[in-house]
Write a protein that holds these residues in place. Structure first.
Motif, PDB file in Angstrom:
ATOM      1  N   VAL A  51      89.321  30.244  30.566  1.00 63.94           N
ATOM      2  CA  VAL A  51      90.160  29.330  29.781  1.00 63.94           C
ATOM      3  C   VAL A  51      91.060  28.562  30.742  1.00 63.94           C
ATOM      4  O   VAL A  51      91.861  29.149  31.464  1.00 63.94           O
ATOM      5  N   VAL A  63      91.237  24.434  23.056  1.00 63.91           N
ATOM      6  CA  VAL A  63      91.137  25.172  24.306  1.00 63.91           C
ATOM      7  C   VAL A  63      90.101  24.496  25.189  1.00 63.91           C
ATOM      8  O   VAL A  63      88.985  24.213  24.740  1.00 63.91           O
ATOM      9  N   THR A  65      87.844  24.877  28.697  1.00 65.08           N
ATOM     10  CA  THR A  65      87.347  25.931  29.572  1.00 65.08           C
ATOM     11  C   THR A  65      87.007  25.372  30.944  1.00 65.08           C
ATOM     12  O   THR A  65      86.874  24.157  31.123  1.00 65.08           O
TER      13      THR A  65
END
Length: 153
Positions: A51, A63, A65
């Motif tokens: 993350v 989010v 990555t």
């Protein structure tokens, strides 16, 4: 033990053995679960070292990555999820060092602690630099070796 007894069965069932639930919140698309080793979002397990960032707005969480993917969860009542995401992402970073490479720019060297306590190194090149350029790659590898020596990792 009381927290575990109050935890919905869907939350317990979603978490793999070995991961410990820190907090969770329910959204219209299901639960978002912050565990000690991973974030569970949209039915996917995202280890914290993968993350890159979490961004909050009035509707929920996005989010990013380290492989460039983006995940979105609507969370009208996020509870403690924002704090848990921030804390776990920061805790996964062992080294975060910017190194100038040449007149065109530099690279950020980031070491993250994986679930196995192994360090995973990542090169984040300045915008406009080609990470596939062999010359820049060689300079970045040299900078990585110097950084590893200076940090003792």
């Amino acid at each position: 033990m009381k927290l575990f007894n109050r935890m919905p069965s869907e939350v317990r069932a979603a978490v793999v053995p070995g991961d410990r639930v820190l907090t969770y919140a329910e959204g219209p698309d299901g639960y978002v679960i912050a565990a000690d080793k991973a974030l569970y979002l949209g039915g996917e397990r995202l280890p914290w070292f993968r993350v890159d960032r979490g961004v909050w707005d009035e509707e929920g969480l996005t989010v990013g990555t380290t492989d460039g993917r983006s995940h979105r969860a609507l969370l009208p009542e996020p509870g403690r999820i924002p704090e848990a995401v921030r804390e776990r992402v920061i805790a996964s970073i062992v080294v975060n060092q910017y190194v100038p490479l040449d007149a065109r720019g530099g690279v950020r060297l980031v070491a993250r602690k994986a679930d196995t306590d192994q360090l995973i190194w990542e090169f984040v090149f300045d915008s406009g630099l080609d990470p596939q350029d062999p010359g820049l790659r060689a300079l970045a590898e040299q900078a990585l070796e110097e950084t590893r020596r200076s940090f003792g990792v």
